[in-house]
Design a protein around this motif. Structure first.
Motif, PDB file in Angstrom:
ATOM      1  N   LEU A 313       0.803  -1.262   0.210  1.00  0.00           N
ATOM      2  CA  LEU A 313       0.070   0.131  -0.102  1.00  0.00           C
ATOM      3  C   LEU A 313       0.816   1.789   0.255  1.00  0.00           C
ATOM      4  O   LEU A 313       2.175   1.191   0.494  1.00  0.00           O
ATOM      5  CB  LEU A 313      -0.517  -0.265   1.570  1.00  0.00           C
ATOM      6  N   GLU A 317      -3.062   5.504   1.296  1.00  0.00           N
ATOM      7  CA  GLU A 317      -3.501   3.581   1.224  1.00  0.00           C
ATOM      8  C   GLU A 317      -3.065   3.165   2.492  1.00  0.00           C
ATOM      9  O   GLU A 317      -4.566   2.893   2.990  1.00  0.00           O
ATOM     10  CB  GLU A 317      -3.505   2.964   0.267  1.00  0.00           C
ATOM     11  N   HIS A 347      -8.739   5.301  -3.137  1.00  0.00           N
ATOM     12  CA  HIS A 347      -7.641   4.408  -2.371  1.00  0.00           C
ATOM     13  C   HIS A 347      -7.760   3.424  -2.471  1.00  0.00           C
ATOM     14  O   HIS A 347      -7.563   2.411  -2.271  1.00  0.00           O
ATOM     15  CB  HIS A 347      -7.378   4.963  -0.871  1.00  0.00           C
TER      16      HIS A 347
END
Length: 362
Positions: A313, A317, A347
């Motif tokens: 990520l 995020e 996201h």
């Protein structure tokens, strides 16, 4: 007893005394050897805090029920022990020293504890006295002790004193060694070892950072305190309670304290628990508590790093994922992250794809 066997008993007693200095669990054998050397029925070792009536004792050969009653009932009522703390360390003492003629045998303590066990005579000595805490060793039996037996007990006193002092010093070294272990410095949470008054004895690297930051926890005059006066009082009470429980040897004593931060960041979370050394009697001389300090802001950073490493990520995020994990909806999360509602939806789609999930509950 022949001279040869007397010498053998003395040597055995001395050896067992120094064994006890290195291992708390060897004290019962040492006390039995001490009792045998001076022809006593039993010997006892104990540390007593006259201010708090805290007691740690070892009583081999004493009926367990009487040993329990000594700790639970007679510790705070034992006028002999309370008065004996003024006797110079190393001087042989007997209960009769503290009463008018015949007074000792008229006390409830003598008639309800000693006499039922057929233990009419006692010789003892202070091994260590610091403030309200005194450590005593004594030998008991029915018949009065002869002069030769008292002289033999006097010869053994310095050995028991050295054993006690050695064990106390070893407990400090043991304490320092465990506290300075590198593993503590690797912990992300702060760890502080403090005394009853909150005096800091050790802080790991994470705790040093929190103390240097000073927004929620700091040290003044060597004593830990919170940013707010009222929370300092709460923290000090939690520490004092934990230390007192450690001194009494209770099994459970845990306090949780939240400390506000002056810069508006989320409060620090502090867990206070007692530190119990191997030798329980040393608790009365150096009672301590451990503070585990969690910083929610740092916890978030750690969890964010984990999500980025584990699932690939991005920082944005990961931040959104943490808000979702905390049970926040997208609108609340967007407000907390100070972004428009469109951005978290984008996201979230990426989070689903990278984590192999399809909805927020997963």
């Amino acid at each position: 007893m022949a001279r040869g066997s007397s010498s053998h008993a003395l040597n055995d007693a001395i050896k067992s005394i120094y064994d006890a200095a290195l291992d708390w669990h060897a004290w019962p054998a040492a006390l039995d050897g001490l009792a045998d050397a001076v022809k006593g029925s039993a010997a006892q070792f104990g540390s007593y805090n006259a201010a708090t009536h805290s007691l740690q004792t070892v009583m081999p050969r004493i009926d367990p029920d009487y040993a329990t009653s000594f700790v639970e009932h007679w510790a705070s009522r034992n006028t002999v022990w309370q008065q004996s703390s003024v006797v110079p360390v190393g001087q042989v003492m007997r209960p009769e020293m503290f009463f008018a003629p015949g007074g000792w045998r008229r006390t409830d303590f003598f008639n309800e504890w000693y006499r039922p066990q057929r233990l009419d005579s006692l010789i003892g000595t202070n091994l260590l006295v610091e403030g309200p805490v005194s450590t005593v060793v004594s030998v008991l039996r029915k018949e009065p002790f002869a002069r030769a037996e008292i002289e033999l007990f006097t010869l053994l006193i310095p050995h028991v004193q050295r054993a006690v002092q050695l064990q106390l010093r070893l407990s400090v070294l043991e304490d320092k060694q465990s506290r300075s272990a590198e593993v503590l410095n690797r912990l992300p949470q702060g760890v502080l070892l403090v005394g009853a008054a909150g005096k800091v004895r050790f802080a790991n690297r994470a705790a040093e950072g929190m103390l240097a930051d000073g927004a929620g926890l700091r040290v003044a005059g060597g004593v830990v305190q919170a940013a707010r006066t009222d929370e300092t009082c709460i923290l000090r009470k939690a520490i004092a309670s934990s230390v007192d429980t450690a001194a009494h040897g209770a099994e459970t004593a845990m306090s949780r304290v939240r400390l506000s931060r002056s810069d508006g960041r989320r409060p620090l979370r502090v867990l206070v628990i007692p530190l119990r050394p191997q030798a329980p009697w040393t608790r009365l001389y150096q009672p301590s508590a451990i503070l585990f300090v969690n910083d929610p802001e740092r916890d978030v950073a750690i969890r964010s790093a984990h999500l980025r490493d584990e699932f690939g990520l991005t920082r944005a995020e990961a931040a959104l994922a943490l808000e979702i994990l905390a049970g926040q909806g997208l609108q609340v999360a967007a407000g907390r992250l100070q972004i428009t509602l469109t951005t978290p939806r984008t996201h979230l789609a990426h989070i689903f794809e990278k984590t192999g999930t399809r909805r927020q509950a997963e």
